[in-house]
Structure formats: structure tokens, C-alpha cells
Design a protein around this motif. Structure first.
Motif, PDB file in Angstrom:
ATOM      1  N   LEU A 164      36.491  46.795  33.479  1.00  0.00           N
ATOM      2  CA  LEU A 164      35.549  45.762  33.836  1.00  0.00           C
ATOM      3  C   LEU A 164      35.209  45.122  34.969  1.00  0.00           C
ATOM      4  CD1 LEU A 164      33.052  44.553  31.915  1.00  0.00           C
ATOM      5  CD2 LEU A 164      34.422  42.797  31.348  1.00  0.00           C
ATOM      6  N   ILE A 165      36.453  44.918  35.602  1.00  0.00           N
ATOM      7  CA  ILE A 165      36.648  44.485  37.061  1.00  0.00           C
ATOM      8  C   ILE A 165      36.500  45.673  37.976  1.00  0.00           C
ATOM      9  CG2 ILE A 165      38.078  43.186  38.682  1.00  0.00           C
ATOM     10  CD1 ILE A 165      39.520  41.787  36.478  1.00  0.00           C
ATOM     11  N   GLY A 166      35.523  45.531  38.781  1.00  0.00           N
ATOM     12  CA  GLY A 166      35.242  46.711  39.618  1.00  0.00           C
ATOM     13  C   GLY A 166      35.775  46.606  41.103  1.00  0.00           C
ATOM     14  N   ASP A 167      35.907  45.245  41.582  1.00  0.00           N
ATOM     15  CA  ASP A 167      36.399  44.895  42.888  1.00  0.00           C
ATOM     16  C   ASP A 167      36.819  43.717  42.933  1.00  0.00           C
ATOM     17  OD1 ASP A 167      36.686  45.423  45.771  1.00  0.00           O
ATOM     18  OD2 ASP A 167      34.944  44.424  46.197  1.00  0.00           O
ATOM     19  N   VAL A 168      37.934  43.348  43.674  1.00  0.00           N
ATOM     20  CA  VAL A 168      38.668  42.208  43.785  1.00  0.00           C
ATOM     21  C   VAL A 168      38.495  41.883  45.400  1.00  0.00           C
ATOM     22  CG1 VAL A 168      40.740  40.834  43.845  1.00  0.00           C
ATOM     23  CG2 VAL A 168      40.155  42.166  41.893  1.00  0.00           C
ATOM     24  N   ARG A 169      38.069  40.657  45.714  1.00  0.00           N
ATOM     25  CA  ARG A 169      38.040  40.386  47.078  1.00  0.00           C
ATOM     26  C   ARG A 169      38.188  38.889  47.432  1.00  0.00           C
ATOM     27  NH1 ARG A 169      33.222  42.703  45.514  1.00  0.00           N
ATOM     28  NH2 ARG A 169      31.531  41.273  45.348  1.00  0.00           N
ATOM     29  N   GLY A 170      38.403  38.520  48.758  1.00  0.00           N
ATOM     30  CA  GLY A 170      38.765  37.030  49.087  1.00  0.00           C
ATOM     31  C   GLY A 170      39.454  36.894  50.211  1.00  0.00           C
ATOM     32  N   LYS A 171      39.425  35.803  50.772  1.00  0.00           N
ATOM     33  CA  LYS A 171      40.218  35.306  51.917  1.00  0.00           C
ATOM     34  C   LYS A 171      40.882  33.927  51.626  1.00  0.00           C
ATOM     35  CE  LYS A 171      40.730  35.388  56.428  1.00  0.00           C
ATOM     36  NZ  LYS A 171      41.620  36.142  57.330  1.00  0.00           N
ATOM     37  N   GLY A 172      41.913  33.841  51.903  1.00  0.00           N
ATOM     38  CA  GLY A 172      42.370  32.657  51.367  1.00  0.00           C
ATOM     39  C   GLY A 172      42.488  32.450  49.949  1.00  0.00           C
ATOM     40  N   LEU A 173      42.034  31.045  49.485  1.00  0.00           N
ATOM     41  CA  LEU A 173      41.850  30.629  48.164  1.00  0.00           C
ATOM     42  C   LEU A 173      40.488  30.929  47.955  1.00  0.00           C
ATOM     43  CD1 LEU A 173      44.282  27.624  48.016  1.00  0.00           C
ATOM     44  CD2 LEU A 173      44.413  29.543  46.648  1.00  0.00           C
ATOM     45  N   PHE A 174      39.700  31.546  48.670  1.00  0.00           N
ATOM     46  CA  PHE A 174      38.391  31.825  48.263  1.00  0.00           C
ATOM     47  C   PHE A 174      38.355  33.084  47.910  1.00  0.00           C
ATOM     48  CE2 PHE A 174      33.648  32.776  48.954  1.00  0.00           C
ATOM     49  CZ  PHE A 174      33.230  31.919  47.906  1.00  0.00           C
ATOM     50  N   ALA A 175      38.176  33.340  46.516  1.00  0.00           N
ATOM     51  CA  ALA A 175      38.379  34.847  46.148  1.00  0.00           C
ATOM     52  C   ALA A 175      37.590  35.060  44.919  1.00  0.00           C
ATOM     53  CB  ALA A 175      39.675  35.261  45.477  1.00  0.00           C
ATOM     54  N   GLY A 176      37.441  36.375  44.271  1.00  0.00           N
ATOM     55  CA  GLY A 176      36.341  36.665  43.318  1.00  0.00           C
ATOM     56  C   GLY A 176      36.405  38.178  42.981  1.00  0.00           C
ATOM     57  N   PHE A 177      35.837  38.315  41.819  1.00  0.00           N
ATOM     58  CA  PHE A 177      36.092  39.747  41.550  1.00  0.00           C
ATOM     59  C   PHE A 177      34.555  40.321  40.758  1.00  0.00           C
ATOM     60  CE2 PHE A 177      37.974  37.549  38.086  1.00  0.00           C
ATOM     61  CZ  PHE A 177      37.484  37.776  36.963  1.00  0.00           C
ATOM     62  N   GLU A 178      34.154  41.502  40.944  1.00  0.00           N
ATOM     63  CA  GLU A 178      32.941  41.875  40.508  1.00  0.00           C
ATOM     64  C   GLU A 178      33.048  42.491  39.283  1.00  0.00           C
ATOM     65  OE1 GLU A 178      29.441  44.746  42.545  1.00  0.00           O
ATOM     66  OE2 GLU A 178      31.499  44.428  43.650  1.00  0.00           O
ATOM     67  N   LEU A 179      32.204  42.232  38.389  1.00  0.00           N
ATOM     68  CA  LEU A 179      32.321  42.821  36.775  1.00  0.00           C
ATOM     69  C   LEU A 179      31.200  43.801  37.041  1.00  0.00           C
ATOM     70  CD1 LEU A 179      32.020  39.402  35.233  1.00  0.00           C
ATOM     71  CD2 LEU A 179      34.000  40.969  35.218  1.00  0.00           C
ATOM     72  N   VAL A 180      31.697  45.187  36.360  1.00  0.00           N
ATOM     73  CA  VAL A 180      30.900  46.496  36.383  1.00  0.00           C
ATOM     74  C   VAL A 180      31.000  47.064  34.903  1.00  0.00           C
ATOM     75  CG1 VAL A 180      30.978  46.614  39.043  1.00  0.00           C
ATOM     76  CG2 VAL A 180      32.745  47.830  37.327  1.00  0.00           C
ATOM     77  N   SER A 181      29.937  47.942  34.635  1.00  0.00           N
ATOM     78  CA  SER A 181      29.993  48.686  33.425  1.00  0.00           C
ATOM     79  C   SER A 181      30.726  49.926  33.733  1.00  0.00           C
ATOM     80  CB  SER A 181      28.716  48.673  32.689  1.00  0.00           C
ATOM     81  OG  SER A 181      27.901  49.290  33.570  1.00  0.00           O
ATOM     82  N   ASN A 182      30.770  50.294  35.179  1.00  0.00           N
ATOM     83  CA  ASN A 182      31.050  51.476  35.340  1.00  0.00           C
ATOM     84  C   ASN A 182      31.617  51.470  36.965  1.00  0.00           C
ATOM     85  OD1 ASN A 182      31.331  54.347  36.807  1.00  0.00           O
ATOM     86  ND2 ASN A 182      30.349  54.955  34.963  1.00  0.00           N
ATOM     87  N   ARG A 183      32.963  51.867  36.997  1.00  0.00           N
ATOM     88  CA  ARG A 183      33.591  51.368  38.407  1.00  0.00           C
ATOM     89  C   ARG A 183      32.928  52.563  39.392  1.00  0.00           C
ATOM     90  NH1 ARG A 183      40.078  50.270  37.495  1.00  0.00           N
ATOM     91  NH2 ARG A 183      39.785  48.027  36.765  1.00  0.00           N
ATOM     92  N   ASP A 184      32.694  53.679  38.892  1.00  0.00           N
ATOM     93  CA  ASP A 184      32.388  54.841  39.833  1.00  0.00           C
ATOM     94  C   ASP A 184      30.976  54.555  40.333  1.00  0.00           C
ATOM     95  OD1 ASP A 184      34.935  56.319  39.430  1.00  0.00           O
ATOM     96  OD2 ASP A 184      33.880  57.190  37.585  1.00  0.00           O
ATOM     97  N   THR A 185      30.041  54.263  39.518  1.00  0.00           N
ATOM     98  CA  THR A 185      28.498  53.805  39.958  1.00  0.00           C
ATOM     99  C   THR A 185      28.753  52.364  40.475  1.00  0.00           C
ATOM    100  OG1 THR A 185      28.032  53.250  37.830  1.00  0.00           O
ATOM    101  CG2 THR A 185      27.896  55.643  38.248  1.00  0.00           C
ATOM    102  N   LYS A 186      29.679  51.659  40.041  1.00  0.00           N
ATOM    103  CA  LYS A 186      29.682  50.187  40.437  1.00  0.00           C
ATOM    104  C   LYS A 186      28.340  49.415  39.838  1.00  0.00           C
ATOM    105  CE  LYS A 186      32.028  50.364  44.745  1.00  0.00           C
ATOM    106  NZ  LYS A 186      33.492  50.191  43.939  1.00  0.00           N
ATOM    107  N   GLU A 187      27.932  49.962  38.609  1.00  0.00           N
ATOM    108  CA  GLU A 187      26.763  49.459  37.911  1.00  0.00           C
ATOM    109  C   GLU A 187      27.011  48.026  37.620  1.00  0.00           C
ATOM    110  OE1 GLU A 187      23.079  48.931  36.169  1.00  0.00           O
ATOM    111  OE2 GLU A 187      23.764  50.643  37.253  1.00  0.00           O
TER     112      GLU A 187
END
Length: 129
Positions: A42-65
Motif C-alpha cells: 500500500l505504501i508507494g513511496d517514502v520521502r522526506g528531509k530531516g524530521l519532515f517525512a511522509g509516504f504515499e498510499l497507492v493501490s498499485n505501485r507500478d501505476t502509482k494509482e
């Protein structure tokens, strides 16, 4: 008065070595979120800088839907019920309201980060069961 307060804040940040803490704890946060990404498709991508971070929720990692925003709402809700407040994109866009946002305090400890990540893990586990 505003300048004096800003200078006092900068002095505290420097004296308490908060920038270094942000760098070290931010790295720990991002590594911990990457472990969750490996565990949950369900987690498509993790990103951030320092303590500001997050992750994107996707139904399909390949299409990034993106998932429906209700998924992010459920995760935030579950965390809140377990004493951890997290953020999420909130109607910023018509369809892309699928990002979990984290910004722990500059004084966050490893234990604080682990508590946040455990709450997220539990929320994701509850969602995927």
C-alpha cells in the motif's frame, strides 16, 4: 520583540544541538518508514528531509494509482485513537489526498520515532487484515 524571540529560538536550537538531532532522527524515521514500505504494498513511496517525512498510499505501485482518501483517513484515525497524531493531505487536490505526513518535534528521540512508526504499522496492519 519578534526579532529577539527569533534569535532566542535560534540560540536554543544551537545550544541543544537540535539540527543534528533532526538529521539523525530524520534518517532513523526514513529508514523505519522504508521498512514499512517493504512490508506493505500500500505504501508507494517514502520521502522526506530531516524530521519532515511522509509516504504515499497507492493501490498499485507500478501505476502509482492513489488510494481513495478514506484509506489515509482510516490510518490517521487509527493512529489518533492510539495516541499518535499524524497528518495527511487533506483535500489539497481533487484526487491526490493519499499522503501520510509526519513532522515530529525537533527534540524527538529514537523512542518517539519508534512509537510513531509502531502506530503506523498497527494502523496499516488493521487496514490490510
Amino acid at each position: 520583540a519578534g526579532t529577539a524571540a527569533a534569535l532566542a529560538n535560534l540560540k536554543i536550537i544551537e545550544q541543544e544541538n537540535l539540527l543534528e538531532n533532526t538529521r539523525v532522527m530524520g534518517k532513523h524515521l526514513k529508514q523505519s518508514l522504508s521498512i514499512l514500505k517493504d512490508k506493505y504494498p500500500l505504501i508507494g513511496d517514502v520521502r522526506g528531509k530531516g524530521l519532515f517525512a511522509g509516504f504515499e498510499l497507492v493501490s498499485n505501485r507500478d501505476t502509482k494509482e492513489p488510494v481513495d482518501e478514506n484509506v489515509a483517513i482510516q490510518i490517521a484515525d487509527h493512529c489518533m485513537k492510539n495516541g499518535v497524531i499524524i497528518g495527511r493531505t487533506n483535500r489539497s487536490f481533487k484526487t491526490f489526498n493519499n499522503t501520510i505526513c509526519l513532522s515530529p518535534a525537533l527534540i524527538a528521540t529514537k523512542e518517539d520515532i519508534d512509537t510513531i512508526v509502531k502506530a503506523l504499522d498497527n494502523a496499516l496492519k488493521a487496514l490490510t487484515m
